[in-house]
Design a protein around this motif. Structure first.
Motif, PDB file in Angstrom:
ATOM      1  N   PHE A  23      41.554   5.392   6.933  1.00 44.22           N
ATOM      2  CA  PHE A  23      41.257   5.248   8.360  1.00 44.22           C
ATOM      3  C   PHE A  23      40.305   4.089   8.634  1.00 44.22           C
ATOM      4  N   GLU A  24      40.135   3.224   7.630  1.00 45.31           N
ATOM      5  CA  GLU A  24      39.317   2.015   7.736  1.00 45.31           C
ATOM      6  C   GLU A  24      37.866   2.301   8.096  1.00 45.31           C
ATOM      7  N   GLU A  25      37.357   3.423   7.644  1.00 44.42           N
ATOM      8  CA  GLU A  25      35.949   3.796   7.806  1.00 44.42           C
ATOM      9  C   GLU A  25      35.240   3.466   6.494  1.00 44.42           C
ATOM     10  N   TYR A  26      35.071   2.157   6.238  1.00 44.36           N
ATOM     11  CA  TYR A  26      34.589   1.706   4.941  1.00 44.36           C
ATOM     12  C   TYR A  26      33.130   2.065   4.688  1.00 44.36           C
ATOM     13  N   GLU A  27      32.328   2.135   5.728  1.00 42.91           N
ATOM     14  CA  GLU A  27      30.922   2.508   5.554  1.00 42.91           C
ATOM     15  C   GLU A  27      30.811   3.952   5.060  1.00 42.91           C
ATOM     16  N   THR A  28      31.578   4.837   5.666  1.00 43.29           N
ATOM     17  CA  THR A  28      31.590   6.239   5.250  1.00 43.29           C
ATOM     18  C   THR A  28      32.105   6.361   3.825  1.00 43.29           C
ATOM     19  N   ALA A  29      33.187   5.666   3.533  1.00 44.80           N
ATOM     20  CA  ALA A  29      33.763   5.705   2.189  1.00 44.80           C
ATOM     21  C   ALA A  29      32.764   5.184   1.161  1.00 44.80           C
ATOM     22  N   SER A  30      32.067   4.106   1.484  1.00 39.56           N
ATOM     23  CA  SER A  30      31.079   3.530   0.567  1.00 39.56           C
ATOM     24  C   SER A  30      29.946   4.507   0.282  1.00 39.56           C
ATOM     25  N   ARG A  31      29.499   5.174   1.320  1.00 43.47           N
ATOM     26  CA  ARG A  31      28.411   6.146   1.158  1.00 43.47           C
ATOM     27  C   ARG A  31      28.832   7.292   0.236  1.00 43.47           C
ATOM     28  N   LEU A  32      30.053   7.794   0.442  1.00 45.72           N
ATOM     29  CA  LEU A  32      30.544   8.901  -0.382  1.00 45.72           C
ATOM     30  C   LEU A  32      30.733   8.459  -1.833  1.00 45.72           C
ATOM     31  N   VAL A  33      31.302   7.275  -2.029  1.00 40.55           N
ATOM     32  CA  VAL A  33      31.523   6.767  -3.386  1.00 40.55           C
ATOM     33  C   VAL A  33      30.184   6.535  -4.082  1.00 40.55           C
ATOM     34  N   ALA A  34      29.225   5.990  -3.374  1.00 40.20           N
ATOM     35  CA  ALA A  34      27.907   5.749  -3.964  1.00 40.20           C
ATOM     36  C   ALA A  34      27.258   7.057  -4.405  1.00 40.20           C
ATOM     37  N   SER A  35      27.398   8.092  -3.601  1.00 41.63           N
ATOM     38  CA  SER A  35      26.800   9.375  -3.990  1.00 41.63           C
ATOM     39  C   SER A  35      27.496   9.963  -5.216  1.00 41.63           C
ATOM     40  N   LEU A  36      28.802   9.768  -5.321  1.00 42.59           N
ATOM     41  CA  LEU A  36      29.525  10.252  -6.494  1.00 42.59           C
ATOM     42  C   LEU A  36      29.103   9.497  -7.748  1.00 42.59           C
ATOM     43  N   LEU A  37      28.976   8.184  -7.629  1.00 42.56           N
ATOM     44  CA  LEU A  37      28.633   7.368  -8.792  1.00 42.56           C
ATOM     45  C   LEU A  37      27.192   7.554  -9.245  1.00 42.56           C
ATOM     46  N   SER A  38      26.312   7.881  -8.315  1.00 43.63           N
ATOM     47  CA  SER A  38      24.900   8.021  -8.673  1.00 43.63           C
ATOM     48  C   SER A  38      24.525   9.429  -9.141  1.00 43.63           C
ATOM     49  N   SER A  39      25.393  10.391  -8.895  1.00 47.59           N
ATOM     50  CA  SER A  39      25.093  11.764  -9.275  1.00 47.59           C
ATOM     51  C   SER A  39      25.313  11.983 -10.774  1.00 47.59           C
ATOM     52  N   LYS A  40      24.366  12.634 -11.403  1.00 47.74           N
ATOM     53  CA  LYS A  40      24.478  12.940 -12.828  1.00 47.74           C
ATOM     54  C   LYS A  40      25.449  14.088 -13.088  1.00 47.74           C
ATOM     55  N   THR A  41      25.752  14.860 -12.054  1.00 51.47           N
ATOM     56  CA  THR A  41      26.623  16.025 -12.237  1.00 51.47           C
ATOM     57  C   THR A  41      28.098  15.713 -11.973  1.00 51.47           C
ATOM     58  N   THR A  42      28.401  14.502 -11.512  1.00 56.49           N
ATOM     59  CA  THR A  42      29.798  14.141 -11.264  1.00 56.49           C
ATOM     60  C   THR A  42      30.520  13.970 -12.591  1.00 56.49           C
ATOM     61  N   PRO A  43      31.646  14.658 -12.768  1.00 60.39           N
ATOM     62  CA  PRO A  43      32.407  14.520 -14.012  1.00 60.39           C
ATOM     63  C   PRO A  43      32.921  13.083 -14.208  1.00 60.39           C
ATOM     64  N   ALA A  44      33.069  12.687 -15.460  1.00 59.90           N
ATOM     65  CA  ALA A  44      33.512  11.327 -15.801  1.00 59.90           C
ATOM     66  C   ALA A  44      34.863  11.001 -15.163  1.00 59.90           C
ATOM     67  N   ARG A  45      35.742  11.962 -15.102  1.00 58.60           N
ATOM     68  CA  ARG A  45      37.068  11.765 -14.510  1.00 58.60           C
ATOM     69  C   ARG A  45      36.965  11.330 -13.057  1.00 58.60           C
ATOM     70  N   ILE A  46      36.090  11.966 -12.303  1.00 65.49           N
ATOM     71  CA  ILE A  46      35.916  11.631 -10.890  1.00 65.49           C
ATOM     72  C   ILE A  46      35.156  10.317 -10.747  1.00 65.49           C
ATOM     73  N   LYS A  47      34.201  10.059 -11.636  1.00 62.28           N
ATOM     74  CA  LYS A  47      33.480   8.783 -11.585  1.00 62.28           C
ATOM     75  C   LYS A  47      34.428   7.612 -11.803  1.00 62.28           C
ATOM     76  N   ASP A  48      35.376   7.760 -12.727  1.00 64.49           N
ATOM     77  CA  ASP A  48      36.359   6.699 -12.966  1.00 64.49           C
ATOM     78  C   ASP A  48      37.191   6.435 -11.712  1.00 64.49           C
TER      79      ASP A  48
END
Length: 68
Positions: A23-48
């Motif tokens: 839906f071209e909401e890149y700011e929202t998408a960036s925020r969600l991706v950043a939280s996934l990548l920075s979380s220590k509890t995110t599984p490697a599969r999802i981080k990839d």
């Protein structure tokens, strides 16, 4: 509370980021991706997969900037 439809919080955040890109909401998408990548509890599969989404976001933003 989680699990919702068999999904944990990280999976839901990944799906929401993917929808935000569509839906071209890149700011929202960036925020969600950043939280996934920075979380220590995110599984490697999802981080990839989140790294793949990050590359897509950057590509879309470059395209958007070139079209302006």
């Amino acid at each position: 509370s989680f699990p919702i439809a068999g999904m944990d919080q990280m999976t839901l955040d990944f799906l929401l980021a993917n929808l935000a890109i569509r839906f071209e909401e890149y700011e929202t998408a960036s925020r969600l991706v950043a939280s996934l990548l920075s979380s220590k509890t995110t599984p490697a599969r999802i981080k990839d997969k989140a790294r793949d989404l990050k590359m897509i976001i950057l590509e879309k933003l470059r395209e958007q900037k070139a079209n302006e």
